[in-house]
Write a protein that holds these residues in place. Structure first.
Motif, PDB file in Angstrom:
ATOM      1  N   GLU A 118       3.905  27.692   3.662  1.00  0.00           N
ATOM      2  CA  GLU A 118       2.509  27.390   3.959  1.00  0.00           C
ATOM      3  C   GLU A 118       1.857  26.659   2.801  1.00  0.00           C
ATOM      4  O   GLU A 118       1.021  25.770   3.012  1.00  0.00           O
ATOM      5  N   ARG A 166       4.226  39.578  15.868  1.00  0.00           N
ATOM      6  CA  ARG A 166       3.668  38.489  15.059  1.00  0.00           C
ATOM      7  C   ARG A 166       4.826  37.574  14.672  1.00  0.00           C
ATOM      8  O   ARG A 166       5.860  38.033  14.171  1.00  0.00           O
ATOM      9  N   GLN A 193       6.180  33.606  13.129  1.00  0.00           N
ATOM     10  CA  GLN A 193       5.932  32.325  12.488  1.00  0.00           C
ATOM     11  C   GLN A 193       6.306  31.196  13.451  1.00  0.00           C
ATOM     12  O   GLN A 193       7.060  31.405  14.406  1.00  0.00           O
ATOM     13  N   ARG A 235      -2.960  32.761  12.478  1.00  0.00           N
ATOM     14  CA  ARG A 235      -3.147  32.295  11.113  1.00  0.00           C
ATOM     15  C   ARG A 235      -3.032  30.778  11.156  1.00  0.00           C
ATOM     16  O   ARG A 235      -2.063  30.241  11.717  1.00  0.00           O
ATOM     17  N   VAL A 248      -7.157  28.070   4.690  1.00  0.00           N
ATOM     18  CA  VAL A 248      -6.378  29.017   5.489  1.00  0.00           C
ATOM     19  C   VAL A 248      -7.306  30.060   6.096  1.00  0.00           C
ATOM     20  O   VAL A 248      -8.222  30.551   5.427  1.00  0.00           O
ATOM     21  N   ASP A 295      -6.737  33.641   8.429  1.00  0.00           N
ATOM     22  CA  ASP A 295      -5.907  34.608   9.144  1.00  0.00           C
ATOM     23  C   ASP A 295      -6.846  35.584   9.823  1.00  0.00           C
ATOM     24  O   ASP A 295      -7.506  36.394   9.160  1.00  0.00           O
ATOM     25  N   THR A 296      -6.929  35.525  11.145  1.00  0.00           N
ATOM     26  CA  THR A 296      -7.915  36.335  11.864  1.00  0.00           C
ATOM     27  C   THR A 296      -7.593  37.817  11.820  1.00  0.00           C
ATOM     28  O   THR A 296      -8.440  38.642  12.177  1.00  0.00           O
ATOM     29  N   GLU A 297      -6.367  38.189  11.387  1.00  0.00           N
ATOM     30  CA  GLU A 297      -6.003  39.601  11.298  1.00  0.00           C
ATOM     31  C   GLU A 297      -6.165  40.156   9.888  1.00  0.00           C
ATOM     32  O   GLU A 297      -5.874  41.329   9.649  1.00  0.00           O
ATOM     33  N   ASP A 298      -6.598  39.335   8.965  1.00  0.00           N
ATOM     34  CA  ASP A 298      -6.757  39.740   7.565  1.00  0.00           C
ATOM     35  C   ASP A 298      -8.239  39.735   7.220  1.00  0.00           C
ATOM     36  O   ASP A 298      -8.856  38.667   7.091  1.00  0.00           O
ATOM     37  N   SER A 329      -9.259  37.457   4.403  1.00  0.00           N
ATOM     38  CA  SER A 329      -9.213  36.046   4.769  1.00  0.00           C
ATOM     39  C   SER A 329     -10.416  35.666   5.621  1.00  0.00           C
ATOM     40  O   SER A 329     -11.022  34.601   5.415  1.00  0.00           O
ATOM     41  N   SER A 339     -10.025  30.676  17.364  1.00  0.00           N
ATOM     42  CA  SER A 339      -8.642  31.090  17.610  1.00  0.00           C
ATOM     43  C   SER A 339      -8.124  30.522  18.913  1.00  0.00           C
ATOM     44  O   SER A 339      -6.999  30.005  18.993  1.00  0.00           O
TER      45      SER A 339
END
Length: 937
Positions: A50, A106, A108, A166, A174, A176-179, A182, A242
């Motif tokens: 990334e 999840r 990549q 992400r 960057v 990341d909608t789960e972090d 972030s 998203s």
């Protein structure tokens, strides 16, 4: 125009030279995807992290350099090509995290869709999208195109099953909608962007006419333009962002991870094929079936059925259907068999009143339902197989409201006739009103381009305007439908899409002219030539389905790319252009590093074996006919020479020690091209001691010991020091067989070494000589024949074998002849299994795995290794191919005690690159078995 020097300098700083490509061969090879467009990139960059993507995007943003992201390159509408910078996913994008017993996963973007489902299979789950290309396409492309398929419909696509994402925006930021960290950082840095998205959502929902149109459009399968449903389905800007990324085709950002809510993968299924007398009656049944417990309903018009009626294995009755017939292929799935039977009864009752011309009732038999699905799956390649050389196969992808499906089919058929597309066929996902139509098109004259243009203009008016359908249901807008987005959506929606694009990519650097374009003729530009190259590969449609199984992909060229380059070379030659440099580069990239094992043919929709082309090119360049003749006539002498060479190598090991010999061998290989020695190099096999057959009560088996088995013993450091010959003979005798050998064995060969080097005449002569010897040894075919190496078995079976001969590879013989003669006591130590290319071709892959499962409680099958790349002697002469193909092997088998396979040469490379010893299957079977006691009396 060339790329800005400051950008190139930054790219050089970020990406090692071996992952940057700007030479003519490489850029041409990456200038194609599965569509009928071609753009030659100025720079191809293979990214592995990334951080590299972020750096490249920041540099591209700063210097106004357009970039395009590419996963598998199976895009059908021109989404994965560029005339600027192409950013290609490398090896290190295969991460996954399975959550809540498979309820979520999840992934990549480099994970192949089928691999994700393999990880989820133990949990009885799968990802929702099920595109036809799932064995080749990658998650990044699946999400970016909102690809769907036969079963997922509109309820289980990426948009509906998205749980988190992400992404990297055009400016390198960057999210990341789960972090939470972030998200907080992004809200701080891009608060204005989020507020603008929220505002656009409020405006869209307040515009009742536009909101209603969006809801209507996404009641259908629809991938035309951006996912405007995000603006009416969600009010939180992060949710909007998203879901806008789904189906955005790389024009809004880079997807570096996605989390799916998975769906059930029911184990019980049944399929039926119902042929109706007319299109109307067929389509009238679809809304009825939509209310039933069906998982898929596929429509095939009479032309589609006609395209496959002469294929091997097709039911005879397909040829005799009426001219207006139209079929539905129906599948139902359930968690239990009893529930499945209830569902089938319900479905049959629902359509009992419809007139039927022919019907194959619901069957749970895999042989039956796989045959039915083959009819459906073979329609597209059937058109591709008969197209005129130089034309391309175009597969379009539209949706009609399901209640108007019959009218839509008939109107499309009328368009085919009006524009002279006599070969065109229609099939599709009927439950969603989603029709694929396939036709062939040449682009080699202005008249042909104009014909295509006029046809597409009428298709667009018919589908988008008259019926309010979608011009792209699941293949993505790409360049192909970019000029028609406004026609389908209207000015307000189209303006809204451009607002979103300019908000997230203000510099316009992300995949320009894809999905949204200011050029009304972009769909008629950059059309791909498909010039004649060789009849072996002229049917190639450059879809890329072959690429995942190719051992040289990522080292040099893939099968698709080999064909692309060879086509270009032939076209240049016909035009009188100089191809000398291109051919010099192609020698290594295309010919020397091709394993030529033919796995590509198994994945190819039109069964092209690119290895056949490579062998033909090798034969054309073969210049040692005299030597080949001598070797064929003095094979026993050559075999003795091979043993002496191995003795000399082992003597050098004893004298110098393995480390010093390995270092010297690498030096000699690099400078003089000598074969590479490794510690896995076998010692010379001792000549086989053969006793004449005796007359007794034991059944006889003819043991065909391959030439590699007769020459190569175990490696010096191998834990198993008994030769394959002795081990095999001992196992066969343990099972109660008398083992006999063909006469003059050391002079016999299946011909494979000659064939792979480009000497087909000598190869065929040796093959026939061996067949004659086997007929004699087996008493005219009375006795079964055991061949200890699967590639030799395959070589003998190809092109037809004398029907009197009962030839078995190790897997088939053990599976069919020994299991009832031996008792197995499985070991607990884990064993790695390598299924050779030849074992796959022989159809014995599952048989091998099943046998190993009898031998050990822990079976390891390394992911992503389809071919080891040793390819006979390539592991010695082109060891980088073997190393590249097995680059992930060591990590995958590090906890195993040994590995098994069915090819001695493959085992050399496997042992060398794994850190464990690989042996023939018979070693494991012999170790864990004892003769089965025979009942008294």
């Amino acid at each position: 125009m060339s790329l800005p020097i400051p950008f190139l300098a930054e790219a050089e700083r970020l990406i090692p030279r071996e992952r940057r490509f700007d030479d003519p061969l490489s850029t041409l090879a990456f200038g194609t995807d599965a569509s009928f467009y071609r753009l030659i990139p100025k720079l191809v960059v293979r990214v592995e992290s990334e951080e590299e993507v972020i750096g490249l995007l920041k540099a591209a943003h700063a210097h106004q350099v357009p970039v395009t992201f590419r996963a598998a390159g199976t895009s059908l509408s021109g989404q994965a090509i560029s005339d600027s910078v192409l950013i290609v996913l490398g090896d290190n994008w295969n991460g996954r995290e399975i959550r809540a017993d498979g309820q979520q996963i999840r992934l990549q973007p480099g994970v192949i869709g089928a691999q994700a489902n393999a990880w989820l299979a133990p949990f009885g789950r799968k990802i929702g999208p099920d595109p036809a290309s799932i064995n080749a396409c990658k998650i990044g492309g699946i999400v970016a195109n909102n690809a769907s398929g036969m079963c997922c419909g509109t309820a289980q696509n990426s948009y509906q099953t998205l749980a988190g994402i992400r992404l990297v925006l055009a400016d390198g930021t960057v999210l990341d909608t789960e972090d939470p960290a972030s998200v907080a950082a992004f809200q701080q840095s891009h608060g204005a962007l989020l507020e603008r998205l929220a505002e656009l959502g409020r405006e869209t929902r307040a515009n009742t006419e536009l909101a209603a149109k969006i809801r209507h459009k996404y009641r259908l399968k629809n991938t035309t333009g951006l996912a405007l449903n995000a603006l009416v389905d969600y009010d939180q800007p992060l949710d909007i962002l998203s879901h806008l990324m789904v189906g955005s085709e790389g024009i809004l950002g880079f997807i570096s991870a996605v989390t799916y809510n998975t769906v059930p993968d029911h184990p019980h299924k049944a399929s039926a094929l119902i042929v109706f007398p007319t299109v109307e009656s067929c389509c009238q049944a679809v809304p009825v079936l939509k209310r039933q417990p069906v998982s898929a309903v596929e429509l095939l018009d009479r032309r589609a059925l006609r395209s496959v009626e002469n294929m091997q294995g097709m039911p005879e009755w397909v040829k005799h259907l009426s001219a207006g017939a139209c079929a539905l292929l129906v599948e139902s799935r359930a968690a239990t068999r009893s529930l499945l039977h209830e569902q089938l009864a319900q479905i049959n009752a629902a359509i009992a009143e419809f007139p039927v011309e022919k019907q194959v009732d619901f069957s749970e038999d895999p042989a039956v339902y796989n045959q039915l699905w083959r009819i459906r799956k073979d329609t597209f390649p059937a058109v591709g197989a008969v197209r005129q050389t130089g034309t391309t196969v175009i597969i379009e992808d539209v949706t009609f409201p399901v209640e108007q499906l019959a009218e839509g089919v008939n109107r499309l058929l009328a368009l085919f006739d009006r524009h002279g597309y006599d070969e065109a066929i229609i099939f599709g996902h009927a439950l969603e009103g989603n029709l694929h139509f396939v036709f062939t098109q040449g682009f080699d004259s202005p008249e042909q381009v104009q014909r295509y243009s006029a046809f597409m203009d009428e298709v667009a008016q018919l589908v988008a305007v008259e019926y309010g359908g979608s011009l792209k249901a699941e293949h993505g807008t790409g360049r192909n439908m970019a000029p028609f987005v406004e026609l389908e959506w209207g000015q307000d929606a189209y303006r809204l899409m451009w607002q979103i694009k300019e908000l997230l990519d203000p510099a316009g650097i992300l995949n320009p002219d894809v999905q949204l374009s200011r050029d009304p003729r972009i769909h008629l530009k950059h059309l791909k030539p498909l010039p004649a190259a060789d009849q072996l590969v002229d049917r190639c449609i450059e879809c890329g389905f072959c690429e995942p199984v190719c051992p040289s992909r990522g080292l040099t060229l893939s099968p698709r790319q080999r064909i692309v380059i060879w086509r270009d070379i032939q076209a240049r030659k016909r035009a009188g252009l100089d191809t000398a440099q291109l051919e010099r580069d192609y020698q290594y990239q295309g010919i020397d590093t091709c394993a030529a094992t033919g796995l590509c043919a198994q994945r190819c929709p039109v069964n092209i074996n690119t290895g056949d082309l490579v062998r033909k090119l090798r034969a054309g360049a073969a210049s040692h006919q005299g030597s080949a003749d001598w070797l064929a006539g003095h094979f026993a002498t050559a075999l003795k020479g091979a043993r002496l060479t191995l003795l000399a190598a082992d003597g050098a090991r004893r004298l110098l020690g393995a480390p010093l010999l390995g270092k010297a061998s690498r030096w000699l290989h690099q400078r003089a091209g000598l074969p590479l020695w490794t510690p896995a190099m076998p010692q010379a096999a001792k000549p086989l001691q053969i006793s004449p057959p005796i007359a007794d009560e034991r059944p006889r088996v003819v043991y065909l010991a391959a030439c590699v088995s007769r020459a190569m013993g175990p490696a010096a450091g191998d834990a198993e020091l008994v030769s394959l010959l002795d081990k095999t003979r001992a196992l066969l005798e343990k099972a109660g067989y008398q083992v006999v050998f063909p006469d003059n064995l050391d002079n016999l060969c299946c011909g494979q070494p000659f064939a792979s080097k480009g000497y087909p005449a000598q190869a065929d002569a040796k093959r026939q000589e061996l067949i004659d010897a086997l007929l004699k040894a087996s008493r005219g075919g009375l006795d079964p024949i055991y061949c200890d190496t699967s590639p030799c078995t395959l070589r003998l079976l190809q092109d037809g074998l004398d029907p009197r001969l009962q030839l078995h590879d190790p897997v088939k013989f053990i599976r069919t002849q020994l299991l009832d003669k031996l008792d197995f006591e499985p070991q607990e130590q884990p064993v790695a299994v390598h299924v050779t290319c030849s074992t796959q071709h022989l159809g014995e892959a599952q048989g091998l795995i099943d046998i190993v499962r009898r031998c050990t409680t822990q079976v390891v099958i390394p992911e992503g290794i389809h071919c080891c790349g040793f390819a006979g002697d390539k592991g010695f002469t082109t060891p980088e191919l073997n190393g590249h193909a097995l680059r992930s092997l060591k990590d995958a088998v590090q906890h195993c005690t040994e590995g098994v396979s069915t090819s001695r040469t493959c085992e050399i490379g496997l042992s060398s690159h794994s850190g464990i010893d690989y042996h023939g299957l018979v070693y494991l079977v012999d170790r864990v078995t004892r003769p089965r006691a025979r009942p008294l009396g």
